[in-house]
Design a protein around this motif. Sequence first.
Motif, mmCIF file in Angstrom:
data_model
loop_
_atom_site.group_PDB
_atom_site.id
_atom_site.type_symbol
_atom_site.label_atom_id
_atom_site.label_comp_id
_atom_site.label_asym_id
_atom_site.label_seq_id
_atom_site.Cartn_x
_atom_site.Cartn_y
_atom_site.Cartn_z
ATOM 1 N N LEU A 36 23.137 -44.341 -0.474
ATOM 2 C CA LEU A 36 23.460 -44.209 -1.903
ATOM 3 C C LEU A 36 22.221 -44.458 -2.750
ATOM 4 O O LEU A 36 21.934 -43.737 -3.712
ATOM 5 N N GLN A 37 21.453 -45.476 -2.357
ATOM 6 C CA GLN A 37 20.242 -45.798 -3.110
ATOM 7 C C GLN A 37 19.246 -44.642 -3.059
ATOM 8 O O GLN A 37 18.630 -44.275 -4.056
ATOM 9 N N LYS A 38 19.149 -44.054 -1.875
ATOM 10 C CA LYS A 38 18.208 -42.931 -1.701
ATOM 11 C C LYS A 38 18.612 -41.769 -2.627
ATOM 12 O O LYS A 38 17.762 -41.159 -3.279
ATOM 13 N N GLY A 39 19.936 -41.502 -2.677
ATOM 14 C CA GLY A 39 20.422 -40.431 -3.547
ATOM 15 C C GLY A 39 20.050 -40.696 -4.999
ATOM 16 O O GLY A 39 19.561 -39.802 -5.713
ATOM 17 N N VAL A 42 16.315 -40.210 -5.601
ATOM 18 C CA VAL A 42 15.942 -38.785 -5.682
ATOM 19 C C VAL A 42 16.255 -38.278 -7.090
ATOM 20 O O VAL A 42 15.443 -37.581 -7.722
ATOM 21 N N LEU A 43 17.422 -38.653 -7.623
ATOM 22 C CA LEU A 43 17.813 -38.161 -8.957
ATOM 23 C C LEU A 43 16.901 -38.713 -10.050
ATOM 24 O O LEU A 43 16.527 -37.998 -10.973
ATOM 25 N N THR A 44 16.546 -40.003 -9.929
ATOM 26 C CA THR A 44 15.717 -40.594 -10.994
ATOM 27 C C THR A 44 14.333 -39.943 -11.055
ATOM 28 O O THR A 44 13.651 -40.034 -12.061
ATOM 29 N N TYR A 53 19.648 -33.494 -15.637
ATOM 30 C CA TYR A 53 21.105 -33.394 -15.831
ATOM 31 C C TYR A 53 21.722 -32.389 -14.845
ATOM 32 O O TYR A 53 22.798 -32.636 -14.288
ATOM 33 N N LEU A 54 21.006 -31.277 -14.656
ATOM 34 C CA LEU A 54 21.551 -30.288 -13.711
ATOM 35 C C LEU A 54 21.584 -30.880 -12.295
ATOM 36 O O LEU A 54 22.545 -30.681 -11.539
ATOM 37 N N ALA A 59 24.478 -32.809 -7.677
ATOM 38 C CA ALA A 59 24.698 -33.892 -6.702
ATOM 39 C C ALA A 59 26.168 -34.307 -6.693
ATOM 40 O O ALA A 59 26.769 -34.491 -5.626
ATOM 41 N N LEU A 60 26.755 -34.419 -7.884
ATOM 42 C CA LEU A 60 28.165 -34.827 -7.943
ATOM 43 C C LEU A 60 29.076 -33.755 -7.346
ATOM 44 O O LEU A 60 30.063 -34.061 -6.678
ATOM 45 N N LEU A 61 28.689 -32.483 -7.572
ATOM 46 C CA LEU A 61 29.496 -31.402 -6.981
ATOM 47 C C LEU A 61 29.457 -31.468 -5.462
ATOM 48 O O LEU A 61 30.476 -31.327 -4.785
ATOM 49 N N VAL A 62 28.239 -31.712 -4.901
ATOM 50 C CA VAL A 62 28.130 -31.828 -3.441
ATOM 51 C C VAL A 62 29.004 -32.986 -2.969
ATOM 52 O O VAL A 62 29.754 -32.873 -1.992
ATOM 53 N N LEU A 63 28.930 -34.097 -3.698
ATOM 54 C CA LEU A 63 29.716 -35.268 -3.307
ATOM 55 C C LEU A 63 31.213 -34.951 -3.303
ATOM 56 O O LEU A 63 31.913 -35.196 -2.323
#
Length: 735
Positions: A36-39, A42-44, A53-54, A59-63
């Motif tokens: 989770l931290q890695k994810g 990557v986003l930050t 934002y995209l 990422a949320l869609l994949v989740l």
Amino acid sequence: MIMHWILAITNACNALKYVTRFSCDIFGFYVAFIYLQKGIQVLTRQGSEAPFYLSIVVALLVLVIGYLCGVIGTSPLFQHYIRVFIKDYGTPLTVIFLTGFVHIGKMREVSLSTLPTSKAFFPTLDRGWFIHFWDIRVGDVFIAIPFAILLTILFYFDHNVSSLIAQGTEFPLRKPAGFHWDIFLLGITTGVAGLLGIPFPNGLIPQAPFHTDSLCVTKVVADPNEEGANKGHVVTKVDHVVEQRVSNLAQGLLTLGTMSGPLLIVLHLIPQGVLAGLFFVMGVQALEGNGITLKILFLCKDRSLTPKSEPLKRIQRRLAIWVFIAIQLVGFGATFAITQTIAAVGFPIIILLLIPFRTFALPKWFTDEELRLLDAPTASPFTMISVGGNFGESLDDLDSPVVGRSGDETAVQSGGSDGMLVGDTAEESDEGAAERGEGPGAGMKRRESWRAEGRSGSTMEPEPPPTYISSPTPLHFLDCAILEPYLPQNRDSNESGAVYPHVTLTYAQSLDGQISLQPGAQTVLSGPETKAMTHYLRSRHAGIIVGAGTAKADNPGLNTRYSEDGINVVGFERQPRPFILDPSGSMGVGHTPKLFALAESGQGKPPCWIVTGSRVNEHMENRVRGVGGKVFEVGEYDIYREQGMDWGAVLRQMKTDGVESVMIEGGGQVIKDLLRRKNQMYISSVIVTIAPTYLGAGGVAVAPKRSAWTENEVSLRGIKWMPLGQDVVMAAFII
Ligand SMILES: NC(=O)C1=CN([C@@H]2O[C@H](COP(=O)(O)OP(=O)(O)OC[C@H]3O[C@@H](n4cnc5c(N)ncnc54)[C@H](O)[C@@H]3O)[C@@H](O)[C@H]2O)C=CC1
Ligand SMILES: Nc1nc(O)c(N)c(N[C@@H]2O[C@H](COP(=O)(O)O)[C@@H](O)[C@H]2O)n1
């Protein structure tokens, strides 16, 4: 490399016997949070504008989609093969889909950073393929040693614990483990990676629970809690694991393939947001199945809506669950915290320290029963054989049965069971009554007689040789003549020219029609008198059949302890031959140690293992044949279509082998299958013990599938009822 080899040569992996779910759950929890931290990391890194934002949306869609694919896989939605496809391939297809999705419409204008790649078959830095270790100063080599020790501890733990989790008790594995060879091999790959200067290929690949999970073949079975709102529900159960080396090899080759030009171009197309989503899916799925999460959820649940079969419900001190979770969370917190510091490489030391803490400190405050329910061995006894067995279980527990309690010359019991199945006389003790749900201590005592799946439990002093038949079971209280019409006239010959052997279906059930508290839990139902009757019945048959579920759960002896004079047990010639019906070949050499021990010591007939087409497991076959037993491959069995066994083929094969009479004891699936309309013709008689107790919903029920709405599924004739002790026995024929 050298340190790994030293570990392999000194059998250091044997220390794994001390590793239980306690530390594995902490490690698993930690790994989930690292994902989770890695994810998030990557986003930050995607800035703060449109790409950021995209990336979050993607990422949320994949989740969400990846998670839903997992949910669908275990739901009753769609056909089984569609569900399995969605579960296995949903997440990779989501990655492919969303990689293309970000190129649709206005999203095309957003410049997303993608997975960074380098040139084909070329190191990330512009350097040669080999590290110039010959240029390194001697002093630097010595400075590297403490770091190498830390890394070896990390790898030892990471690799072995991942391997243990990937071979957890939830996976019905048949092939033995090879911890020592694995660590040796890891030494080689670590050495090669060191020379090439690339990351060490350690840990989760291919020893990943995800990998084993994806190799599981599932089947759909009726919900064991088939009542009320659950009626008609089905649940998905793992039937077996496709254990092979092809997927590991393919994984390695694919990794190599990703270094090639074309695949590097493909990989470079994947947006980092998609990868972040993938980390989230893995983190959430790992968290979901983790023991710490499950315990927290248990505490949060409405107690009245928690199933009775939930083992944690049996813990009297709820505080014990809270404290256990708190200790695990502290362990996790410490491990996670250290990885955020410069001392990150030292994190395995914390997890390593948790192991002696579990073994020596926890028993000081928790009771044995609490620890048994809160914690468990990570892998099955079968897997642990290669590291000397689980802590607290001697190898004798795995290979040979547990013998009688010291000072108790009559009680000779199946591995660790507290049940009173063997050697009890008609005079029932208070303890015996309590076992059966009567008298003081009822309920509690019955529960203690459960045997958790895969555990052998007891650690008695070994007493050579095990004498299973030293305690005869007299039958002076039963007029055997009453049963005569329902039994084969001659157990070993059949003059009537029948095509099939005489089949007696016999089992013990509760007043609510159940034969055990739950699948995998041996439950004492028969009292001493009806148990003695069962031993008499066994002596009257040439064979006994039980299903693989019963064989694994009960570790039964399946011999007879019946005595005609109350002193001597009937001779070897009157012992029945045990038959294990295992159509999908799910049994392993670690199962049924008692059957093997009895055959080896001449106290029982060698077992016969019945499997269907090409389901033979070589190790099991050798084990069975090694004690003089036989392996029958009979008919076909499709776990997806619930057509059951080809009973005609099984019984014909037995008849060909000279078995003229057979008693079928169970368990639930076998009885249900045999009682189906199409199979009733094979049953010569039914002898059922009914015990005066209710097990409550959720146990293994005897209810054959209904074929018509208008009539009884099974009609009986020639019915006789006989009270026997506190139980009642019904004998009948099927119309
Ligand atoms: N009270 C009693 O008299 C008895 C109680 N039991 C209890 O029953 C429970 C075990 O029952 P189950 O879990 O239902 O296991 P089971 O003993 O019926 O075995 C089921 C497994 O055997 C295989 N199998 C063999 N023949 C089959 C057939 N014709 N149809 C379907 N599957 C077949 C399948 O692989 C299946 O997974 C245990 O808890 C055991 O203690 C078992 C025997 C007697
Ligand atoms: N008759 C009967 N009553 C019960 O209460 C039972 N739980 C069983 N179980 C069957 O007996 C097997 C154990 O046999 P051994 O004593 O170990 O020889 C068990 O596997 C079931 O088949 N039976």
